[in-house]
Design a protein around this motif. Structure first.
Motif, PDB file in Angstrom:
ATOM      1  N   LYS A   1     -25.558 -38.093  29.115  1.00 45.24           N
ATOM      2  CA  LYS A   1     -25.742 -37.250  27.917  1.00 45.24           C
ATOM      3  C   LYS A   1     -26.353 -36.099  28.045  1.00 45.24           C
ATOM      4  CE  LYS A   1     -26.394 -41.041  24.767  1.00 45.24           C
ATOM      5  NZ  LYS A   1     -27.196 -41.976  23.986  1.00 45.24           N
ATOM      6  N   THR A   2     -27.161 -36.035  29.220  1.00 38.93           N
ATOM      7  CA  THR A   2     -27.799 -34.611  29.638  1.00 38.93           C
ATOM      8  C   THR A   2     -26.849 -33.752  30.275  1.00 38.93           C
ATOM      9  OG1 THR A   2     -29.901 -35.815  30.224  1.00 38.93           O
ATOM     10  CG2 THR A   2     -29.563 -33.816  31.188  1.00 38.93           C
TER      11      THR A   2
ATOM     12  N   ARG B   1     -24.552 -32.265  27.491  1.00 40.49           N
ATOM     13  CA  ARG B   1     -25.171 -31.003  26.667  1.00 40.49           C
ATOM     14  C   ARG B   1     -25.174 -29.929  27.437  1.00 40.49           C
ATOM     15  NH1 ARG B   1     -28.911 -35.247  25.185  1.00 40.49           N
ATOM     16  NH2 ARG B   1     -30.299 -34.707  26.820  1.00 40.49           N
TER      17      ARG B   1
ATOM     18  N   THR C   1     -23.253 -26.245  26.582  1.00 41.75           N
ATOM     19  CA  THR C   1     -23.936 -24.997  26.635  1.00 41.75           C
ATOM     20  C   THR C   1     -23.116 -23.957  27.261  1.00 41.75           C
ATOM     21  OG1 THR C   1     -25.999 -26.017  26.210  1.00 41.75           O
ATOM     22  CG2 THR C   1     -26.182 -23.884  26.892  1.00 41.75           C
TER      23      THR C   1
END
Length: 239
Positions: A171-172, A175, A179
């Motif tokens: 998930k990190t 993200r 971005t």
């Protein structure tokens, strides 16, 4: 908590042989898919088209092993009519083989994306995350197979816990890549390929966890597929 070969000792010597061959074939298949994962990640990170093609071709061997082991499971049940722990062993193996085949499929997806990135040009971001998460799930697969080989409940539980860490890392990374795509729209196509790779790796972690759940079922006779880690740990501690 290893249980050695307690599941593989019977009055019938031929039954012993059948079960050992079945287990050994699973470990051969497991070794192949473990290598598939490592090679797929390496092919992507190094930009190695030959290695990527090899991963795709080897997926056929994984599929053939799945069919062979499925047939062996059916034959053992029909001829030996196993009960109790013996039946659990055969049922667990049949389920594990499906997860191993899916790991092979996910590795092939990674190899396909590696080849696509070679055509489009290297993605500007995400390779560090791919290598890190790839190493993490590769170890999970290795340890899950080790837990199966030794009927080791403690090791199986450790792998199950690691799946949570992989989910967080995944998930990190996603993200961060989203971005970056927003900042540089020109990179969207290539970054999406890396995101598909990360998704495949996350699923490999899920399948490693599934294998460990099957190991616990095999040894304890309890289905923990929908149980919390806390309940699973208590079950193991009561062994």
């Amino acid at each position: 908590m290893a249980n050695s070969d307690v599941h593989l000792q019977h009055i019938s010597q031929q039954f012993n042989v059948d079960l050992r061959e079945l287990r050994n074939h699973v470990l051969v298949m497991g070794g192949l898919v473990e290598k598939q994962v490592a090679d797929a990640v390496e092919a992507l990170v190094r930009g190695d088209s030959e290695l990527a093609e090899m991963v795709r071709q080897n997926d056929n061997d994984v599929d053939k092993l799945e069919l062979t082991i499925d047939e062996e499971c059916t034959r053992v049940i029909a001829k030996r009519q196993p009960t109790a722990s013996d039946l659990r062993l055969v049922v667990a193996i049949a389920k594990m083989v499906n997860d191993l085949e899916r790991i092979g499929d996910e590795s092939e997806k990674i190899a396909k994306n590696a080849l696509q990135l070679l055509e489009e040009g290297e993605a500007p971001r995400g390779y560090v995350e791919v290598r890190h998460i790839g190493s993490h799930v590769g170890k999970m697969v290795h340890d899950a197979l080790d837990a199966f080989a030794r009927f080791d409940l403690d090791l199986a539980f450790e792998v199950m816990k690691e799946d949570k860490s992989v989910d967080i890392e995944y998930k990190t990374a996603m993200r961060s890549l989203v971005t970056f795509m927003m900042e540089d729209p020109r990179s969207i196509s290539r970054i999406l390929s890396v995101m598909w790779v990360l998704r495949a790796l996350e699923r490999i972690g899920d399948h490693a966890r599934n294998i460990c759940e099957h190991v616990i079922f095999m040894v304890k006779g309890k289905d923990v597929r929908h149980a919390s880690l806390e309940k699973t740990e208590k079950l193991i501690e009561r062994s």
